[in-house]
Design a protein around this motif. Structure first.
Motif, short mmCIF file in Angstrom:
data_model
loop_
_atom_site.label_atom_id
_atom_site.label_comp_id
_atom_site.label_asym_id
_atom_site.label_seq_id
_atom_site.Cartn_x
_atom_site.Cartn_y
_atom_site.Cartn_z
N SER A 107 -17.05 74.07 62.26
CA SER A 107 -15.72 73.46 62.13
C SER A 107 -15.73 72.02 62.64
N THR A 108 -14.78 71.25 62.13
CA THR A 108 -14.65 69.86 62.58
C THR A 108 -14.31 69.81 64.06
N ALA A 109 -13.53 70.75 64.54
CA ALA A 109 -13.17 70.78 65.96
C ALA A 109 -14.40 71.05 66.82
N ASP A 110 -15.28 71.94 66.36
CA ASP A 110 -16.51 72.22 67.12
C ASP A 110 -17.46 71.04 67.09
N MET A 111 -17.54 70.32 65.98
CA MET A 111 -18.39 69.13 65.91
C MET A 111 -17.85 68.04 66.84
N LEU A 112 -16.55 67.88 66.87
CA LEU A 112 -15.94 66.92 67.78
C LEU A 112 -16.20 67.32 69.24
N ALA A 113 -16.07 68.60 69.52
CA ALA A 113 -16.32 69.10 70.88
C ALA A 113 -17.77 68.86 71.30
N LEU A 114 -18.69 68.94 70.35
CA LEU A 114 -20.09 68.66 70.65
C LEU A 114 -20.24 67.26 71.23
N TYR A 115 -19.59 66.29 70.61
CA TYR A 115 -19.68 64.91 71.08
C TYR A 115 -18.90 64.70 72.37
N MET A 116 -17.78 65.34 72.50
CA MET A 116 -16.96 65.17 73.70
C MET A 116 -17.61 65.83 74.92
N ASP A 117 -18.24 66.99 74.70
CA ASP A 117 -18.76 67.77 75.82
C ASP A 117 -20.24 67.53 76.13
N LYS A 118 -21.03 67.22 75.12
CA LYS A 118 -22.48 67.19 75.29
C LYS A 118 -23.13 65.83 75.07
N ALA A 119 -22.35 64.80 74.80
CA ALA A 119 -22.92 63.49 74.47
C ALA A 119 -23.84 62.96 75.56
N LYS A 120 -23.47 63.13 76.81
CA LYS A 120 -24.30 62.62 77.90
C LYS A 120 -25.64 63.35 77.98
N ASP A 121 -25.68 64.60 77.55
CA ASP A 121 -26.92 65.36 77.56
C ASP A 121 -27.81 65.02 76.36
N ILE A 122 -27.19 64.64 75.26
CA ILE A 122 -27.94 64.38 74.02
C ILE A 122 -28.39 62.93 73.93
N PHE A 123 -27.48 62.01 74.22
CA PHE A 123 -27.77 60.59 74.04
C PHE A 123 -27.95 59.93 75.40
N HIS A 124 -28.96 59.11 75.49
CA HIS A 124 -29.28 58.46 76.76
C HIS A 124 -28.83 57.00 76.72
N ASP A 125 -28.26 56.54 77.81
CA ASP A 125 -27.82 55.16 77.93
C ASP A 125 -29.04 54.26 78.14
N THR A 126 -29.22 53.31 77.20
CA THR A 126 -30.36 52.41 77.30
C THR A 126 -30.04 51.16 78.09
N GLY A 127 -28.77 50.98 78.43
CA GLY A 127 -28.36 49.79 79.15
C GLY A 127 -27.94 48.66 78.24
N TRP A 128 -28.20 48.81 76.95
CA TRP A 128 -27.81 47.77 75.99
C TRP A 128 -26.36 47.96 75.61
N VAL A 129 -25.60 46.91 75.58
CA VAL A 129 -24.21 46.96 75.18
C VAL A 129 -24.06 46.19 73.89
N ILE A 130 -23.46 46.85 72.92
CA ILE A 130 -23.26 46.20 71.62
C ILE A 130 -21.80 45.91 71.42
#
Length: 82
Positions: free
Chosen positions: A59-82
Motif C-alpha cells: 500500500s501507499t501508506a506502507d511505502m510512506l511509513a517505510l520512509y518515515m520510520d526506516k529512512a535513518k536505517d536505510i540511507f546514510h548521511d554523507t554530510g553533503w547538503v544539496i
C-alpha cells in the motif's frame, strides 16, 4: 483512444518521502492504488524501491511509513547538503 500512463520516480535517498507522500495523497483522493492508475512504473535508486514495492502490491501508506520510520536505517548521511 487508449492511454499508456507511465510513472517515473527519480532517486535521491530519503527525499523518496516526497513521491511517497504524493502517491499516498493520490490514493486517498482516487481510492485507486498506483498499480491501477499506471501502465508502467519505473524508478532510479529510491524511486526503484518505491516502484518495486508498489508493483508488489504494498500500500501507499506502507511505502510512506517505510520512509518515515526506516529512512535513518536505510540511507546514510554523507554530510553533503544539496
Amino acid at each position: 483512444m487508449s492511454y499508456f500512463n507511465i510513472l517515473s520516480i527519480d532517486g535521491s535517498g530519503t527525499r523518496g518521502v516526497i513521491p511517497a507522500t504524493i502517491l499516498d495523497c493520490i490514493y486517498q483522493h482516487t481510492g485507486k492504488h498506483p498499480s491501477e492508475l499506471f501502465s508502467l512504473m519505473a524508478g532510479t535508486s529510491t524511486g526503484g524501491i518505491l516502484c518495486t514495492g508498489l508493483a508488489y502490491g504494498i500500500s501507499t501508506a506502507d511505502m510512506l511509513a517505510l520512509y518515515m520510520d526506516k529512512a535513518k536505517d536505510i540511507f546514510h548521511d554523507t554530510g553533503w547538503v544539496i
